[in-house]
Structure formats: structure tokens, C-alpha cells
Design an enzyme around this catalytic site. Structure first.
Site, mmCIF file in Angstrom:
data_model
loop_
_atom_site.group_PDB
_atom_site.id
_atom_site.type_symbol
_atom_site.label_atom_id
_atom_site.label_comp_id
_atom_site.label_asym_id
_atom_site.label_seq_id
_atom_site.Cartn_x
_atom_site.Cartn_y
_atom_site.Cartn_z
ATOM 1 N N GLU A 88 25.818 47.265 30.469
ATOM 2 C CA GLU A 88 27.075 47.687 29.851
ATOM 3 C C GLU A 88 27.120 47.154 28.436
ATOM 4 O O GLU A 88 27.902 47.606 27.619
ATOM 5 C CB GLU A 88 28.241 47.116 30.697
ATOM 6 C CG GLU A 88 29.636 47.473 30.239
ATOM 7 C CD GLU A 88 30.207 46.543 29.166
ATOM 8 O OE1 GLU A 88 31.283 46.833 28.666
ATOM 9 O OE2 GLU A 88 29.571 45.523 28.825
ATOM 10 N N CYS A 120 29.189 48.911 35.494
ATOM 11 C CA CYS A 120 28.403 48.018 36.348
ATOM 12 C C CYS A 120 27.420 48.764 37.253
ATOM 13 O O CYS A 120 26.673 48.139 38.002
ATOM 14 C CB CYS A 120 29.326 47.168 37.219
ATOM 15 S SG CYS A 120 30.561 46.297 36.250
ATOM 16 N N THR A 163 37.409 36.042 34.828
ATOM 17 C CA THR A 163 36.380 36.819 35.545
ATOM 18 C C THR A 163 35.231 37.205 34.618
ATOM 19 O O THR A 163 34.541 38.182 34.865
ATOM 20 C CB THR A 163 36.992 38.081 36.208
ATOM 21 O OG1 THR A 163 37.421 38.993 35.183
ATOM 22 C CG2 THR A 163 38.179 37.741 37.085
ATOM 23 N N SER A 213 42.151 48.691 38.478
ATOM 24 C CA SER A 213 40.691 48.644 38.704
ATOM 25 C C SER A 213 40.393 48.177 40.125
ATOM 26 O O SER A 213 39.435 48.641 40.751
ATOM 27 C CB SER A 213 39.994 47.754 37.668
ATOM 28 O OG SER A 213 40.216 46.379 37.912
ATOM 29 N N HIS A 246 29.214 44.629 45.033
ATOM 30 C CA HIS A 246 29.415 44.309 43.619
ATOM 31 C C HIS A 246 30.519 43.238 43.558
ATOM 32 O O HIS A 246 31.559 43.390 44.201
ATOM 33 C CB HIS A 246 29.836 45.568 42.857
ATOM 34 C CG HIS A 246 30.344 45.292 41.483
ATOM 35 N ND1 HIS A 246 29.570 44.671 40.533
ATOM 36 C CD2 HIS A 246 31.553 45.520 40.896
ATOM 37 C CE1 HIS A 246 30.282 44.533 39.423
ATOM 38 N NE2 HIS A 246 31.487 45.031 39.619
ATOM 39 N N LYS A 255 38.147 41.413 49.470
ATOM 40 C CA LYS A 255 39.076 42.542 49.550
ATOM 41 C C LYS A 255 38.322 43.810 49.964
ATOM 42 O O LYS A 255 38.830 44.617 50.735
ATOM 43 C CB LYS A 255 39.714 42.796 48.176
ATOM 44 C CG LYS A 255 40.772 41.804 47.734
ATOM 45 C CD LYS A 255 41.220 42.203 46.312
ATOM 46 C CE LYS A 255 42.114 41.183 45.677
ATOM 47 N NZ LYS A 255 43.472 41.185 46.195
ATOM 48 N N ASN A 292 31.077 37.239 36.633
ATOM 49 C CA ASN A 292 30.671 38.645 36.674
ATOM 50 C C ASN A 292 29.451 38.863 35.784
ATOM 51 O O ASN A 292 29.434 38.420 34.635
ATOM 52 C CB ASN A 292 31.828 39.538 36.185
ATOM 53 C CG ASN A 292 31.645 41.003 36.589
ATOM 54 O OD1 ASN A 292 30.605 41.384 37.125
ATOM 55 N ND2 ASN A 292 32.656 41.811 36.334
ATOM 56 N N SER A 325 32.819 51.023 37.043
ATOM 57 C CA SER A 325 34.113 51.541 36.611
ATOM 58 C C SER A 325 33.927 52.862 35.884
ATOM 59 O O SER A 325 32.890 53.134 35.280
ATOM 60 C CB SER A 325 34.782 50.542 35.667
ATOM 61 O OG SER A 325 35.217 49.424 36.409
HETATM 62 N N1 CAA Z 1 46.949 29.445 44.309
HETATM 63 C C1 CAA Z 1 46.164 30.281 45.042
HETATM 64 N N2 CAA Z 1 46.095 31.624 44.815
HETATM 65 C C2 CAA Z 1 46.851 32.130 43.802
HETATM 66 C C3 CAA Z 1 47.683 31.312 43.004
HETATM 67 C C4 CAA Z 1 47.720 29.917 43.288
HETATM 68 N N3 CAA Z 1 48.461 29.068 42.577
HETATM 69 N N4 CAA Z 1 48.277 32.110 42.093
HETATM 70 C C5 CAA Z 1 47.835 33.368 42.306
HETATM 71 N N5 CAA Z 1 46.975 33.382 43.339
HETATM 72 C C6 CAA Z 1 46.243 34.516 43.886
HETATM 73 C C7 CAA Z 1 47.075 35.793 43.975
HETATM 74 O O1 CAA Z 1 47.847 35.814 45.169
HETATM 75 C C8 CAA Z 1 45.985 36.831 43.962
HETATM 76 O O2 CAA Z 1 45.382 36.938 45.232
HETATM 77 P P1 CAA Z 1 45.306 38.385 45.958
HETATM 78 O O3 CAA Z 1 44.570 39.285 45.016
HETATM 79 O O4 CAA Z 1 44.573 38.105 47.205
HETATM 80 O O5 CAA Z 1 46.726 38.833 46.135
HETATM 81 C C9 CAA Z 1 44.923 36.239 43.033
HETATM 82 O O6 CAA Z 1 45.211 34.837 42.963
HETATM 83 C C10 CAA Z 1 44.964 36.805 41.633
HETATM 84 O O7 CAA Z 1 46.291 36.721 41.175
HETATM 85 P P2 CAA Z 1 46.946 37.889 40.293
HETATM 86 O O8 CAA Z 1 46.675 39.211 40.921
HETATM 87 O O9 CAA Z 1 48.339 37.519 40.008
HETATM 88 O O10 CAA Z 1 46.044 37.723 38.999
HETATM 89 P P3 CAA Z 1 46.107 38.473 37.630
HETATM 90 O O11 CAA Z 1 47.173 39.512 37.628
HETATM 91 O O12 CAA Z 1 46.197 37.430 36.581
HETATM 92 O O13 CAA Z 1 44.691 39.189 37.479
HETATM 93 C C11 CAA Z 1 42.794 40.519 38.001
HETATM 94 C C12 CAA Z 1 43.765 39.431 38.506
HETATM 95 C C13 CAA Z 1 43.529 41.846 37.907
HETATM 96 C C14 CAA Z 1 41.640 40.643 38.973
HETATM 97 C C15 CAA Z 1 42.259 40.100 36.587
HETATM 98 O O14 CAA Z 1 41.550 38.905 36.690
HETATM 99 C C16 CAA Z 1 41.404 41.158 35.939
HETATM 100 O O15 CAA Z 1 41.905 42.083 35.276
HETATM 101 N N6 CAA Z 1 40.026 41.026 36.050
HETATM 102 C C17 CAA Z 1 39.092 41.949 35.424
HETATM 103 C C18 CAA Z 1 38.994 43.279 36.167
HETATM 104 C C19 CAA Z 1 38.243 43.191 37.478
HETATM 105 O O16 CAA Z 1 37.452 42.312 37.725
HETATM 106 N N7 CAA Z 1 38.462 44.214 38.334
HETATM 107 C C20 CAA Z 1 37.763 44.290 39.597
HETATM 108 C C21 CAA Z 1 37.564 45.723 40.036
HETATM 109 S S1 CAA Z 1 36.777 46.680 38.739
HETATM 110 C C22 CAA Z 1 35.106 46.275 38.841
HETATM 111 O O17 CAA Z 1 34.653 45.747 39.831
HETATM 112 C C23 CAA Z 1 34.245 46.573 37.671
HETATM 113 C C24 CAA Z 1 33.965 45.303 36.954
HETATM 114 O O18 CAA Z 1 33.023 44.605 37.249
HETATM 115 C C25 CAA Z 1 34.913 44.924 35.896
#
Ligand code: CAA
Length: 425
Positions: A88, A120, A163, A213, A246, A255, A292, A325
Site C-alpha cells: 500500500e 492490504c 493501530t 471500516s 488479516h 471480532k 498493522n 479496504s
Molecule cells: N479499557 C478496555 N477497553 C476499552 C477501554 C478501556 N478503558 N476503552 C475503550 N475500550 C474498548 C472499546 O470498548 C472497544 O472495544 P470493542 O471494539 O470490542 O467494542 C475498543 O476498546 C476500541 O474502542 P473505540 O471503538 O472507542 O475506539 P476508537 O473509536 O478510538 O477507534 C478504531 C477504534 C475504529 C479501530 C480505530 O483505531 C481506527 O480507526 N483504526 C484504523 C482502522 C482499522 O484498523 N480498521 C479495521 C478494519 S479495516 C482493515 O482491516 C484494513 C486495514 O488494515 C486498515
């Protein structure tokens, strides 16, 4: 090397990794960002993320992984007839990373050399092409080198920041593979035009619609796994002992497996939890250390699985789920080869993750803020801050060409016939 026969198996003969020299501990990132560290370490499952320094890029990391593959796997580079890099993290609109890797490793001129891109998924596209090249007979006994190399970058302070990661995975694809025999032609695919993650040409950091995503990834699991399973039932396939996914962050694999278990296979919550612990968790140790690595992430999970469990998996069937993606996904499977455990030990797959240097937060931010300031006007002799056994991106020369240093052999392309020395480098 003998010609292919119809009874030959084809698959992953050897694997090697490369990781940047430095990493950031996620507890340090959480503290600097004012976030409870459990959110990163438990909520996302991330422990450390690899940070590429200014002399590390997809070419240098990919070359290091491939070089380790030849050395550790006892592979003669003159057997290679196909070099594909999934990435990428393009470094040029035209010249592929594969050309640099081919030149730096001194691989034979009679190679097909190219990059593949689909977020990816690029590494899987390269792998599928390699398998079909061999299965068609076009390889005439030669092997394919598939390299996945990426630097995962999101904006500082953004939800994607914890990440990130960086690294490379090199795969040797051959007949009668020593690690994993893949089931060619038996895959489930899924594609949909979505904006879940993208990186416009002018940007170094990816843009992402994070929660969307995640849902795109889960839809793709259902689509690709469902298509694969329908065909598998028709073929009467035996159960999967493990599945590698992945892994954009560790929790995502959990998940994904849960979604497959509950939405596609009708398992209840407790059975899904138990299956994840048994069949998926063993593949996640390297991702927790590196973060990642985009195209290489699935294959790093496979490497972690073989490193941890090849001794109990010889003869067993392993599922693989690749997601890019945009989006496209593919579910496929393979069988762990007899003797894979001993060979995986020889490959010392975790070695590049040992002896890394922990960055403090300020050093990490300084590296990130300097992103894009590539040293200009360099020559091959310019200084770099990497150990001499590592391939290094030196900088850009006066003609805007990228310059690399590799200890041995010299970074200049070499004629066929001189390549055997690489294995000993
Ligand atoms: N203690 C323990 N757990 C906690 C916590 C705490 N104090 N606070 C939050 N958490 C948990 C939440 O409950 C959540 O768990 P679940 O998903 O099981 O519900 C987890 O921590 C993450 O919390 P949020 O969802 O609130 O986190 P966020 O909104 O800040 O962002 C994300 C999470 C969307 C994954 C972000 O990190 C992101 O955008 N990452 C990049 C995109 C990505 O990786 N996407 C994956 C699919 S796309 C793909 O696979 C292609 C690729 O490689 C990019």
C-alpha cells in the site's frame, strides 16, 4: 529442480519477516494521549507498534525479509522466476518496489517483476498469481518470491494512531512446499466499492472511516467465508483446525472470528469465545508486537501460528482470510506440510522481533513529524543509522532516484550467476 507433475502440491515453502529497529510501547502512547492504557492494550489488543526510521522504507524492509528468507530457508536465489511485491506504501508512481528488491538481491534477469496494489490485499493478489503461475506449468520448476511490505501511518492523535505499524513478510512459493500446501482454485471472494480506508496520492498518512471500516471487514468475512464454505461443503472438505485473519489490530481478528462463528455458523457466544482462544489466538503474538503491516498482516499471523504450533498442526487444515479496504476479501485454506515444525524452527521466525529499541514518545513524534523529509543529494556512500547487516534507504540523489545501501552484495544490480553468494550474506 524437476518439472511440475499433475500430482505436485503448490504452496508456501518458506516465510521470513523483517521489522524496523524501533518500536513504541502502547502504554507510552496512551499516557501521552491521555487515554487509559487498557483501551489500547485490552480494547485493541496492541502491546507495541513498530516505527520505521528515516532509513527504513518498504524497499529496505522487503529486501531484508527476502534476504533472510534465502539465508534461513537455504534457498538458491537463482531458482526464482517471479518477484511480486504487494504494498500500500508506494514510493514512486511508476518504478515498482519489486524492481528495487530484484536488483538489491541480484535475482536472475529472467524474472517477471511487478507490484500489486489493493490496500492490504496486495500481497494476497501477488500470492494467488504466484500459485497459478506455478500450477499452470509456466514456472517450469522455478519458484516465486512474494514480498509484502508496508508502513501503516495515520495522523498523529487520530483514532487510527494506536493501530499503526511497519514491517515486511517474504514468502517463497514453490511446488512441494515445506510449510503450507495451498488449495489452488478453492477460494471464496467478496468485493464492494466502499470508502472505508483510502490514501490520496499526495498523502503519507491514510484516511479512514474507522468504525465503518470494521463493519466493511465483517461484511467481507461473511461474504468470502460464505462463498468458500458453500464450495467446501460441495467438495466434502475436512474441518479447519486454525484460521489466520488479516490483523489491522489484534481485537479485529477476534471480532472477525466471532462474526463468522455466530452470524455464519450458528455458534453461541460461549462456543465462539472458546473457538477463538483455541483456533485464532495462537496466530496473534507477532501482530501484538508489530501492529498493522497492511499487506503482510495475514502472513505475519500465519508465521506466528507456525512458530507457536506447527508441531501440533502437521497434516491439519488452516483457513486464511485476507481483507483489503476498498474493498475485496478472499477466504482460502491450506494443509500444514509434514516436517513443517522442524523447518519452522530453523526459520527462527521471531528473530527480527527480538533486540529492538524502545522509543520514547518524543522520539516517536519527532520521527513522525519528519516524515517526508527524505535526505536529498545523497550518494551511495552517505551515512545511515542502521546496523551494517540491514538494507538501508540512504536518500534521494541529484536525479531524484532513491539510493539504497546493502552490505553484501553491493546495491547495484548483479548478473545472473553471481547470485548464489547472497544466501551466505
Ligand atoms: N479499557 C478496555 N477497553 C476499552 C477501554 C478501556 N478503558 N476503552 C475503550 N475500550 C474498548 C472499546 O470498548 C472497544 O472495544 P470493542 O471494539 O470490542 O467494542 C475498543 O476498546 C476500541 O474502542 P473505540 O471503538 O472507542 O475506539 P476508537 O473509536 O478510538 O477507534 C478504531 C477504534 C475504529 C479501530 C480505530 O483505531 C481506527 O480507526 N483504526 C484504523 C482502522 C482499522 O484498523 N480498521 C479495521 C478494519 S479495516 C482493515 O482491516 C484494513 C486495514 O488494515 C486498515
Amino acid at each position: 529442480m524437476t518439472e511440475r507433475t499433475s500430482s505436485s502440491t503448490v504452496g508456501i515453502d518458506a516465510i521470513a519477516l523483517a521489522a524496523p529497529r524501533t518500536y513504541l510501547d502502547l502504554v507510552d502512547l496512551a499516557s501521552a494521549r491521555g487515554v487509559p492504557s487498557d483501551k489500547y492494550t485490552k480494547g485493541l489488543g496492541a502491546i507495541r507498534m513498530a516505527i520505521a526510521g528515516r532509513h527504513e522504507d518498504p524497499v529496505s524492509l522487503g529486501t531484508d525479509a527476502a534476504s533472510r528468507l534465502f539465508a534461513r530457508g537455504g534457498i538458491d536465489p537463482s531458482r526464482i522466476g517471479y518477484v511480486a511485491v504487494g504494498t500500500e506504501t508506494g514510493i514512486d508512481h511508476s518504478k515498482p518496489i519489486a524492481s528495487y528488491v530484484h536488483g538489491l538481491l541480484g535475482l536472475p534477469p529472467s524474472c517477471r517483476v511487478f507490484d500489486t496494489k489493493h490496500a492490504c490485499f496486495g500481497g494476497t493478489a501477488a500470492l494467488m498469481g504466484a500459485l497459478e503461475w506455478i500450477a499452470s506449468g509456466a514456472a517450469r520448476g522455478r519458484s516465486a518470491l512474494v514480498v509484502c511490505a508496508d508502513i501503516a501511518r495515520y495522523a498523529l492523535g487520530s483514532p487510527g494512531e494506536p493501530t499503526q505499524g511497519a514491517g515486511a513478510v517474504a514468502l517463497l512459493v514453490s511446488e512441494r512446499p515445506r510449510l503450507l500446501e495451498l488449495e489452488i482454485g478453492h477460494t471464496g471472494t467478496f468485493a464492494r466499492d466502499v470508502h472505508d480506508f483510502w490514501r490520496p496520492l499526495s498523502r503519507r498518512d491514510a484516511l479512514v472511516d474507522g468504525h465503518f471500516s470494521v463493519s466493511c471487514y465483517l461484511d467481507a468475512v461473511a461474504g468470502a467465508f460464505g462463498a468458500w464454505r458453500d464450495e467446501d461443503v460441495r467438495r466434502g472438505g475436512d474441518p479447519l483446525a486454525r484460521t489466520a485473519y488479516h490483523v489491522p489490530y489484534v481485537k479485529m481478528a477476534k471480532k472477525a472470528d466471532r462474526h463468522r462463528a455466530i452470524a455464519c455458523e450458528g455458534l453461541d457466544e460461549a462456543a465462539a469465545e472458546a473457538r477463538f482462544a483455541r483456533e485464532v489466538a495462537p496466530s496473534l503474538a507477532f501482530a501484538a508486537e508489530v501492529g498493522n503491516v497492511y499487506t503482510g498482516s495475514l502472513y505475519m499471523a500465519l508465521a506466528a501460528l507456525l512458530h507457536a504450533e506447527a508441531h501440533v498442526l502437521e497434516g491439519a487444515r488452516v483457513g486464511l482470510f485476507s481483507y483489503g479496504s476498498g474493498c475485496v476479501a478472499e477466504f482460502f485454506a491450506g494443509r500444514v506440510a509434514a516436517g513443517a515444525a522442524g523447518f519452522a524452527r530453523e526459520l527462527a521466525l521471531d528473530e527480527p522481533l527480538r533486540d529492538r529499541v524502545r522509543l520514547d514518545f518524543d522520539a516517536y513524534e519527532a520521527i513522525r513529524r519528519a516524515d517526508g523529509d527524505e535526505p536529498a543529494g545523497v550518494t551511495a556512500g552517505s551515512a545511515v543509522d542502521l546496523p551494517s547487516d540491514r538494507c538501508a534507504f540512504v536518500g534521494i540523489d541529484a536525479a531524484e532516484r532513491r539510493v539504497y545501501r546493502r552490505a553484501s552484495p553491493a546495491s547495484a544490480p548483479r548478473p545472473e550467476g553471481s547470485v548464489a553468494r547472497i544466501a551466505a550474506a
